[in-house]
Structures are given as C-alpha cells and as structure tokens.
Design a protein around this motif. Structure first.
Motif, PDB file in Angstrom:
ATOM      1  N   TYR A  88     114.706  96.943  54.369  1.00 51.79           N
ATOM      2  CA  TYR A  88     116.098  96.758  53.923  1.00 51.79           C
ATOM      3  C   TYR A  88     117.095  97.144  55.028  1.00 51.79           C
ATOM      4  O   TYR A  88     118.120  97.746  54.760  1.00 51.79           O
ATOM      5  N   HIS A  89     116.760  96.758  56.247  1.00 52.30           N
ATOM      6  CA  HIS A  89     117.582  97.117  57.411  1.00 52.30           C
ATOM      7  C   HIS A  89     118.429  95.899  57.779  1.00 52.30           C
ATOM      8  O   HIS A  89     118.078  95.119  58.666  1.00 52.30           O
ATOM      9  N   PHE A  90     119.563  95.756  57.106  1.00 55.61           N
ATOM     10  CA  PHE A  90     120.396  94.569  57.250  1.00 55.61           C
ATOM     11  C   PHE A  90     121.485  94.789  58.293  1.00 55.61           C
ATOM     12  O   PHE A  90     122.166  95.815  58.297  1.00 55.61           O
ATOM     13  N   ASP A  91     121.689  93.787  59.148  1.00 61.08           N
ATOM     14  CA  ASP A  91     122.694  93.896  60.208  1.00 61.08           C
ATOM     15  C   ASP A  91     124.090  94.167  59.663  1.00 61.08           C
ATOM     16  O   ASP A  91     124.870  94.906  60.272  1.00 61.08           O
ATOM     17  N   PHE A  92     124.432  93.573  58.514  1.00 63.77           N
ATOM     18  CA  PHE A  92     125.803  93.709  58.019  1.00 63.77           C
ATOM     19  C   PHE A  92     126.110  95.122  57.532  1.00 63.77           C
ATOM     20  O   PHE A  92     127.272  95.487  57.385  1.00 63.77           O
ATOM     21  N   ILE A  93     125.080  95.915  57.299  1.00 65.25           N
ATOM     22  CA  ILE A  93     125.306  97.314  56.922  1.00 65.25           C
ATOM     23  C   ILE A  93     125.527  98.173  58.166  1.00 65.25           C
ATOM     24  O   ILE A  93     126.399  99.041  58.188  1.00 65.25           O
ATOM     25  N   GLY A  94     124.752  97.917  59.203  1.00 62.83           N
ATOM     26  CA  GLY A  94     125.005  98.550  60.487  1.00 62.83           C
ATOM     27  C   GLY A  94     124.367  99.901  60.704  1.00 62.83           C
ATOM     28  O   GLY A  94     124.609 100.555  61.731  1.00 62.83           O
ATOM     29  N   ASP A  95     123.541 100.375  59.762  1.00 64.70           N
ATOM     30  CA  ASP A  95     122.903 101.675  59.975  1.00 64.70           C
ATOM     31  C   ASP A  95     121.808 101.545  61.028  1.00 64.70           C
ATOM     32  O   ASP A  95     121.220 100.485  61.233  1.00 64.70           O
ATOM     33  N   LYS A  96     121.535 102.645  61.699  1.00 64.10           N
ATOM     34  CA  LYS A  96     120.559 102.667  62.780  1.00 64.10           C
ATOM     35  C   LYS A  96     119.376 103.564  62.430  1.00 64.10           C
ATOM     36  O   LYS A  96     119.519 104.548  61.688  1.00 64.10           O
ATOM     37  N   LEU A  97     118.245 103.228  62.976  1.00 66.65           N
ATOM     38  CA  LEU A  97     117.077 104.107  62.997  1.00 66.65           C
ATOM     39  C   LEU A  97     116.955 104.611  64.426  1.00 66.65           C
ATOM     40  O   LEU A  97     116.760 103.815  65.354  1.00 66.65           O
ATOM     41  N   MET A 130     105.082 111.015  67.608  1.00 67.73           N
ATOM     42  CA  MET A 130     103.772 110.489  67.249  1.00 67.73           C
ATOM     43  C   MET A 130     103.878 109.904  65.848  1.00 67.73           C
ATOM     44  O   MET A 130     104.066 110.649  64.885  1.00 67.73           O
ATOM     45  N   ILE A 131     103.772 108.592  65.738  1.00 70.45           N
ATOM     46  CA  ILE A 131     103.986 107.918  64.458  1.00 70.45           C
ATOM     47  C   ILE A 131     102.713 107.178  64.080  1.00 70.45           C
ATOM     48  O   ILE A 131     102.237 106.309  64.810  1.00 70.45           O
ATOM     49  N   ALA A 132     102.163 107.536  62.920  1.00 64.83           N
ATOM     50  CA  ALA A 132     100.883 106.982  62.492  1.00 64.83           C
ATOM     51  C   ALA A 132     101.056 105.686  61.716  1.00 64.83           C
ATOM     52  O   ALA A 132     102.168 105.290  61.341  1.00 64.83           O
ATOM     53  N   SER A 133      99.950 105.055  61.421  1.00 67.22           N
ATOM     54  CA  SER A 133      99.918 103.785  60.707  1.00 67.22           C
ATOM     55  C   SER A 133     100.509 103.925  59.311  1.00 67.22           C
ATOM     56  O   SER A 133     100.326 104.928  58.626  1.00 67.22           O
ATOM     57  N   GLY A 134     101.238 102.900  58.891  1.00 68.00           N
ATOM     58  CA  GLY A 134     101.733 102.838  57.528  1.00 68.00           C
ATOM     59  C   GLY A 134     103.002 103.610  57.251  1.00 68.00           C
ATOM     60  O   GLY A 134     103.429 103.697  56.098  1.00 68.00           O
ATOM     61  N   VAL A 135     103.644 104.165  58.276  1.00 70.84           N
ATOM     62  CA  VAL A 135     104.906 104.882  58.070  1.00 70.84           C
ATOM     63  C   VAL A 135     106.000 103.875  57.731  1.00 70.84           C
ATOM     64  O   VAL A 135     106.151 102.858  58.406  1.00 70.84           O
ATOM     65  N   SER A 136     106.766 104.157  56.670  1.00 67.87           N
ATOM     66  CA  SER A 136     107.856 103.281  56.250  1.00 67.87           C
ATOM     67  C   SER A 136     109.183 104.017  56.294  1.00 67.87           C
ATOM     68  O   SER A 136     109.269 105.179  55.879  1.00 67.87           O
ATOM     69  N   PHE A 137     110.182 103.332  56.800  1.00 67.94           N
ATOM     70  CA  PHE A 137     111.550 103.843  56.787  1.00 67.94           C
ATOM     71  C   PHE A 137     112.351 102.973  55.824  1.00 67.94           C
ATOM     72  O   PHE A 137     112.463 101.764  56.026  1.00 67.94           O
ATOM     73  N   ILE A 138     112.889 103.566  54.767  1.00 72.45           N
ATOM     74  CA  ILE A 138     113.733 102.840  53.817  1.00 72.45           C
ATOM     75  C   ILE A 138     115.179 103.016  54.272  1.00 72.45           C
ATOM     76  O   ILE A 138     115.673 104.141  54.361  1.00 72.45           O
ATOM     77  N   MET A 139     115.852 101.918  54.578  1.00 75.88           N
ATOM     78  CA  MET A 139     117.195 101.989  55.115  1.00 75.88           C
ATOM     79  C   MET A 139     118.234 101.770  54.007  1.00 75.88           C
ATOM     80  O   MET A 139     117.902 101.522  52.847  1.00 75.88           O
ATOM     81  N   ASN A 140     119.504 101.873  54.368  1.00 72.27           N
ATOM     82  CA  ASN A 140     120.572 101.886  53.369  1.00 72.27           C
ATOM     83  C   ASN A 140     120.703 100.595  52.570  1.00 72.27           C
ATOM     84  O   ASN A 140     121.264 100.596  51.472  1.00 72.27           O
ATOM     85  N   GLY A 141     120.177  99.493  53.091  1.00 72.94           N
ATOM     86  CA  GLY A 141     120.243  98.240  52.367  1.00 72.94           C
ATOM     87  C   GLY A 141     119.460  98.236  51.066  1.00 72.94           C
ATOM     88  O   GLY A 141     119.622  97.334  50.245  1.00 72.94           O
TER      89      GLY A 141
END
Length: 210
Positions: A52-61, A68-79
């Motif tokens: 849910y990382h939509f350009d029109f919202i503009g939030d950044k990760l 060290m980031i393992a398999s299956g990590v999910s970031f839920i964004m503001n969208g």
C-alpha cells in the motif's frame, strides 16, 4: 578485500541475498549501504512486500546502513489506512460512480508519517511492520513479530503485538554506541575494527574507540 557496496550479489554464486540499495526501484524507498536482504525465493519480493505504498500519499520507507532483513518481512505503509470515524470504514469512493463523492479528505485518514529503520537493525523472518514505525539503531525484531509501536535503540522485541523482551546492553553502553555511530565510519576504519565490533566488549573498550 573489502566487500563492494555496489555489488548486487555480494555472495558469489548465491543470488538469494543482495545488498538491498542496489535493487530498489521505488524513489520513496531509501536504503543505506551494506544493508542486505535475504529471500527464500527471489530478492525482488522485497518491494512487493512494501504494501500500500502509493506515490500520491508520499510516505517513505527509510532503512539505515548495515541492516539485516530476512525473508518475508512486510512493511505496511500509510495507503493501507481507512477513515475510521464514520459509521462504516468501507472505502465506497474507490469504486467510483455514484459513490465517488464520498471520498474523504486527506486529513481524514490516519497518517503515521515515514517508516524509519535505523542502522545495524536485524529484522527476522516474516515480521510485519505497521505504518510510521520508528525502529532504533541496533534493535532486533524476532521472527513473526507484528511491530505496532516504535522500538528503542538496542532493544530486542517480539510477539504480536511486539513487546520488549530485553535490552541488548546497559544504558551506558547503548548511549556510547549511539555516540560512536560506527556505521558512519569510513569502510577502512570499520574493517580495521571488525573484531572489536563483533565481540561483547566493555564500556572502557568502547571509550577507547577513536
């Protein structure tokens, strides 16, 4: 023989681990040097799992160095957020037609800001990180955790929702590490101090770093 930060695949003949900044396409995802992502299937899954990382919202990760980031990590964004103070949270407006004029104002939907991961952070397998979370330097997130609130530097957290398990070091050592910011040293200095950086050393030893 220092690893090349610009090498997409730093492990020879192994293409399930990458230096992450070298594969990112989205301008709203910023990754520091030497941070790696290891995926059981395909490293391109990383951006697919920034949801849910939509350009029109503009939030950044924003992710720091040497993470060290393992398999299956999910970031839920503001969208992913819905307006919640109406009788229904259903987003009628996205389907258009006679429902289009029910669209909420931008200020009506929850906005938690950028999601920021510090430096030297270890995120375990299948972790989910919610919008706007700030994870401090040196933190560790246990596998399958759901991170719903900010994580302090050098904290170990786990569970759903993720809670503090322990601090990695004493308060004095944490403060000294945050002063040192070793991840910002030039790579030659980091390399010459590899053995010290990978040992459990005392506050006195830390104070001798220059």
């Amino acid at each position: 023989m220092i690893p090349d930060k610009n090498n997409k695949y730093p492990l020879e003949h192994y293409h399930k681990l990458c230096f992450l900044k070298n594969i990112i396409q989205n301008k709203n995802i910023v990754v520091g040097e030497y941070t790696y992502y290891d995926d059981d299937e395909d490293i391109t899954n990383f951006e697919k799992n920034v949801k849910y990382h939509f350009d029109f919202i503009g939030d950044k990760l924003i992710i720091g160095k040497f993470c060290m980031i393992a398999s299956g990590v999910s970031f839920i964004m503001n969208g992913a957020n819905h307006k919640m103070d109406g009788v229904s949270a259903y987003p009628f407006y996205i389907f258009g037609g006679d429902w289009a004029d029910s669209a909420p104002a931008a200020t009506d939907t929850p906005y938690k800001g950028d999601t920021v991961v510090g430096n030297d952070v270890w995120i375990g397998t299948n972790v989910t990180i919610m919008p706007g979370i700030k994870i401090g330097d040196g933190a560790i997130i246990a596998s399958k955790s759901v991170v719903t609130k900010d994580v302090a530097p050098y904290a170990v957290v786990g569970g759903n929702p993720a809670c503090l398990i322990k601090m990695r070091f004493s308060e004095k050592i944490v403060n000294r590490l945050l002063e040192l910011k070793w991840w910002n040293w030039d790579i030659q200095k980091i390399t010459s101090n590899i053995h010290a950086l990978t040992q459990n050393i005392s506050l006195t030893d830390l104070n001798n770093f220059k």
